[in-house]
Structure formats: structure tokens, C-alpha cells
Design an enzyme around this catalytic site. Structure first.
Site, PDB file in Angstrom:
ATOM      1  N   CYS A 149       0.843  -1.204   0.000  1.00 25.45           N
ATOM      2  CA  CYS A 149       0.000   0.000   0.000  1.00 25.45           C
ATOM      3  C   CYS A 149       0.880   1.257   0.000  1.00 25.45           C
ATOM      4  O   CYS A 149       1.592   1.532   0.981  1.00 25.45           O
ATOM      5  CB  CYS A 149      -0.928  -0.010   1.210  1.00 25.45           C
ATOM      6  SG  CYS A 149      -1.855   1.529   1.431  1.00 25.45           S
ATOM      7  N   CYS A 152      -0.105   3.805   2.682  1.00 25.98           N
ATOM      8  CA  CYS A 152       0.326   3.346   4.013  1.00 25.98           C
ATOM      9  C   CYS A 152       1.789   3.698   4.254  1.00 25.98           C
ATOM     10  O   CYS A 152       2.159   4.143   5.350  1.00 25.98           O
ATOM     11  CB  CYS A 152       0.117   1.835   4.141  1.00 25.98           C
ATOM     12  SG  CYS A 152      -1.597   1.294   3.961  1.00 25.98           S
TER      13      CYS A 152
END
Length: 260
Positions: A149, A152
């Protein structure tokens, strides 16, 4: 005829040189007049060639620039030149600027490296196990994440800073959506996009969640409300750009031993 010419010359001489004029009472004989005419002829030449005193005085009174004025002007010119040169930075000044710029650049580089040096793995290792967080009586922030991600990874430094600020007062839990162990929690918290931050009170009840890329202020204010035991958080439901949690199906792993 010659006598008349001499008399004429003598009279003309008297008219040109007033200083030679005789008083009206003076009486000259013809011989004296001729002699006087010859003498006055030479005096006439002297009168004509003698310089005018006023013209001589004017020529002597021509202004002459004193040496002191010349010196002052030269000093003023040199001063203005030196003043102009003083405004130009010298080599030492340029070196100081270059050194200061280098120090600033190194400082910015190091600060950037320190911030982005925090990885999701680092956060996962420092995180508190989920089961422990639900039983120690402290409020909890649960982050659902994945190593693939991008959002993230971008938010990892911000999460680390907030975690360090409230460490010991608030639990920080990291749950990897690729781990099939957390399928139940994914359904329970309705995780559709990551990063997904769930904010739990001291009893484990969810007060709200934040999804995606949002300013650190949102996370900081929610965590602060949890730490102070507020009944609600200021940002209970906010969504920003995120990665779809459906991609976890490609990266799923089964690791019941891991709490991440």
C-alpha cells in the site's frame, strides 16, 4: 610745408598722450614746437605700446584652482570608487554563503531521511498485539495496512510521530490485511480501503475511523481525544485517497502466529 607738417605731428601727439598736453598759458616757439614734436613722436610710440594696467590686472586675476581643492576632489573620487568596490562581495563572503547553503542542504536531507526512514515494518515490530491492547485498559488505535500500500508507506512517518507523542497512554496496533488471521476484524470494522484507522475507547468500543491519506492533524486530534477520555473524537468518519483492500486477495498469506 615741412614746418606745417611738424606742427601737425606735435599737435596730434599731444592729443594722443594727454599727459603731454601743456597748459593754456604755455607759449612755444616754432623751433621748440618742432623739437617737442620730435620728442613726442617717440613718446607716442611708448604710449601706444605700454600695456593697459586694467588688462594686466585682469590677466593676473584669472582664477587658479588651489592644490587643496584638487586633492579634495581626488580624495572624494577615490572614496566613491572604494565605496562602490566595498559593495561587491569578496571571496570570503562568497565562501560563507556557500558553506551556509551546504549546511542547510545537509540538514534538510538528514531530516528527510529521518522522517521517511520509518517503515511499516518498523511500526509493526513496535506495535502492541491486538489481544493485549483490548485487555490493558487503555484506548487503542488499530491500523489496517499492507506492505504494498503506497498510501500506508507515505503515512508511516506521521503515524510514528503521533505514536511517540502518546506512547504509554494509547495502544497502537498494526494489522496486516494480507494476513488471513484478521478476516473477522476486517469484516467487523468494515475495512474497504487502507490505511484504515479505527479508534477504540478503553472498553474496546469503536468511536470512529479515518481512511486514506489525510493530514496528520486528523490522526493527532483523534488520538488526543482518546488519551483524555473524551466521549467522542473530532473526526469520527473521514475518507481520503486510499488503496483498495480488495487487492489483499492477491497477496494473502496465512500466518496465525503473527499479530501483524
Amino acid at each position: 610745408m615741412a614746418r606745417l607738417a611738424s606742427d601737425f605731428i606735435g599737435l596730434y601727439t599731444l592729443r594722443l598722450c594727454p599727459s603731454l598736453q601743456l597748459s593754456q598759458s604755455s607759449v612755444l616757439s616754432p623751433t621748440s614746437l618742432r623739437s617737442l614734436g620730435r620728442n613726442n613722436a617717440s613718446r607716442r610710440l611708448a604710449c601706444m605700446t605700454k600695456p593697459d594696467p586694467s588688462e594686466t590686472q585682469k590677466s593676473e586675476e584669472l582664477p587658479v584652482e588651489p592644490d587643496s581643492v584638487k586633492n579634495n576632489d581626488s580624495q572624494a573620487a577615490s572614496s566613491s570608487q572604494s565605496a562602490g568596490f566595498s559593495e561587491v562581495p569578496n571571496k570570503n563572503f562568497n565562501r560563507q554563503i556557500a558553506l551556509a547553503s551546504t549546511i542547510v542542504a545537509v540538514g534538510l536531507f538528514l531530516s528527510t531521511r529521518l522522517d521517511f526512514g520509518v517503515s511499516l515494518k518498523d511500526l509493526s515490530v513496535a506495535a502492541i498485539p491486538y489481544e493485549e491492547a483490548l485487555s490493558n485498559g487503555r484506548p487503542t488505535v488499530v491500523e489496517f495496512y499492507a506492505d504494498w500500500c503506497e498510501v500506508c508507506r507515505e503515512l508511516a512517518p506521521d503515524v510514528y510521530k503521533v505514536e511517540q507523542q502518546y506512547k504509554g497512554r494509547v495502544n497502537f496496533v498494526m494489522l496486516n490485511v494480507d494476513n488471513t488471521k484478521w478476516e473477522q476484524e476486517l469484516d467487523e470494522f468494515g475495512v474497504e480501503g487502507i490505511p484504515h484507522f479505527a479508534f477504540l475507547d478503553r472498553d474496546g468500543n469503536e468511536e470512529g475511523n479515518v481512511v486514506g491519506r489525510l493530514p496528520r492533524q486528523y490522526l493527532n486530534e483523534n488520538v488526543d481525544a482518546l488519551a483524555r477520555g473524551e466521549a467522542s473524537i473530532p473526526h469520527a468518519r473521514v475518507v481520503g485517497p486510499y488503496s483498495s483492500a480488495e487487492a489483499r486477495k492477491v497477496h494473502q498469506v496465512a500466518d496465525p502466529r503473527s499479530h501483524g
